[in-house]
Enzyme design. Sequence first.
Site: not given
Ligand code: MEV
Length: 438
Positions: A85, A280, A296, A393
Amino acid sequence: MTKAVSGFSKLSKEEKVQWIAEHHFSNPEQAVAVLKKYWNSDAELQKLHDEFIENTISNFYLPLGVAPNFLINGKNYTIPMAIEESSVVAAASKAAKFWAHRGGFKTTVLGTEKIGQVHFMFPGSFETLHAFFTSITPKLYSETESITKNMQKRGGGILDIELRDKTSELENYYQLHATFETKDSMGANFINSCLEQFAKTLKEEAQKYTAFSDEEKNIQIIMSILSNFVPNCLVRAEVSCPVAELKEDKNISQEEFAEKFVRAVQIAEIEPYRAVTHNKGIMNGIDAVIIASGNDFRAVEAGIHAFASRNGKYTSLSHAKVENGIFTFWMEIPLALGTVGGLTTLHPLVKASLEMLGNPTAEELMQIVAVAGLAQNFAALRSLTTTGIQQGHMKMHLMNILNQFKATEEEKKQVIKYFEKNTVSHSGVVDYLESLRN
Ligand code: MEV
């Protein structure tokens, strides 16, 4: 539709590739070329990878990046991260640098206990079973001695074996719930071997136990397996500094930044939709180091998300507060990791990653991984509460779009220059590229 194939696993690698190309691709020649392009020219290295799994047809690359300048308990680390990513490594590096100037990350290992269970059915009362369990407990330990001997030399072994009554939830269901210390190994094989021996002893001894009825003598073992839920294999990572030192973005005061940041964390604490995305972002950092260090990631993911919902509601893994003018941001997460055994000595890049980290113990690696997660979360929340996530991003994504459209080096230069002053969007990049080409 392709017909089912029999004896596929017996085919040679070359034959497997040919079969797949012929049965699943409109252009078999091209498919073979793509698959083979990723074969390693070093035959020994390729064989090593071929033998990690079954039916290997090629290698699947992930970039291995590094995030330098991580100051953890006063020691400087360069952290290896295997991830596809865009912007994760850049975000980690930025957060590392930010906190290196504010005392760095502080971490503590709160526990290293791992868990395994023998699940079995017994058609009698807990009292009867408990008396039997007490009588065979020494045997459960003695009959696993050949398995535990080496682990004990390293300071690990079986910590405890407990009989648990689960009959209120499932008729006749009981468990041997065992806890283990596995030192620098993740310990999956060790734990599972111990559990399977417990199950064998349990079954054999039950048949000889005179106080059991004939029916009770037939304990039914359902399965023996470690648990990836390890709430007592726990590490804490923290950063803190005076709010006055939080200044980073010219468009927002440090006080407002601290307030918005704490609010963002509180939202993740109470709102599961947000908590999942928040966590995430933490896993972006964690998984990347887990993969690079040959651990793992499925086990880690499963365990961490179970931990995030341990109180019956899915919630944020991290927490933040401002008290007496001090901003504190922290996280406690379960991590069952190994730095010996498994892939750690087999995979050359895993070996290199661990060496880059100074060949850490499992406890040290737990701390490094937790820091990578917290840093990632800090970076994400900082962007989200200030500029928004898309700015950074899309800048990183720009290169992916350019590669997708096979931009030349010259085109790349011009597009990057143009988007220094313009907002990046997929269509914007495509349009600009087209205008250059026309
Ligand atoms: C993207 O991979 C992760 C985010 O969505 C985490 C978040 O929203 O805190 C940017």
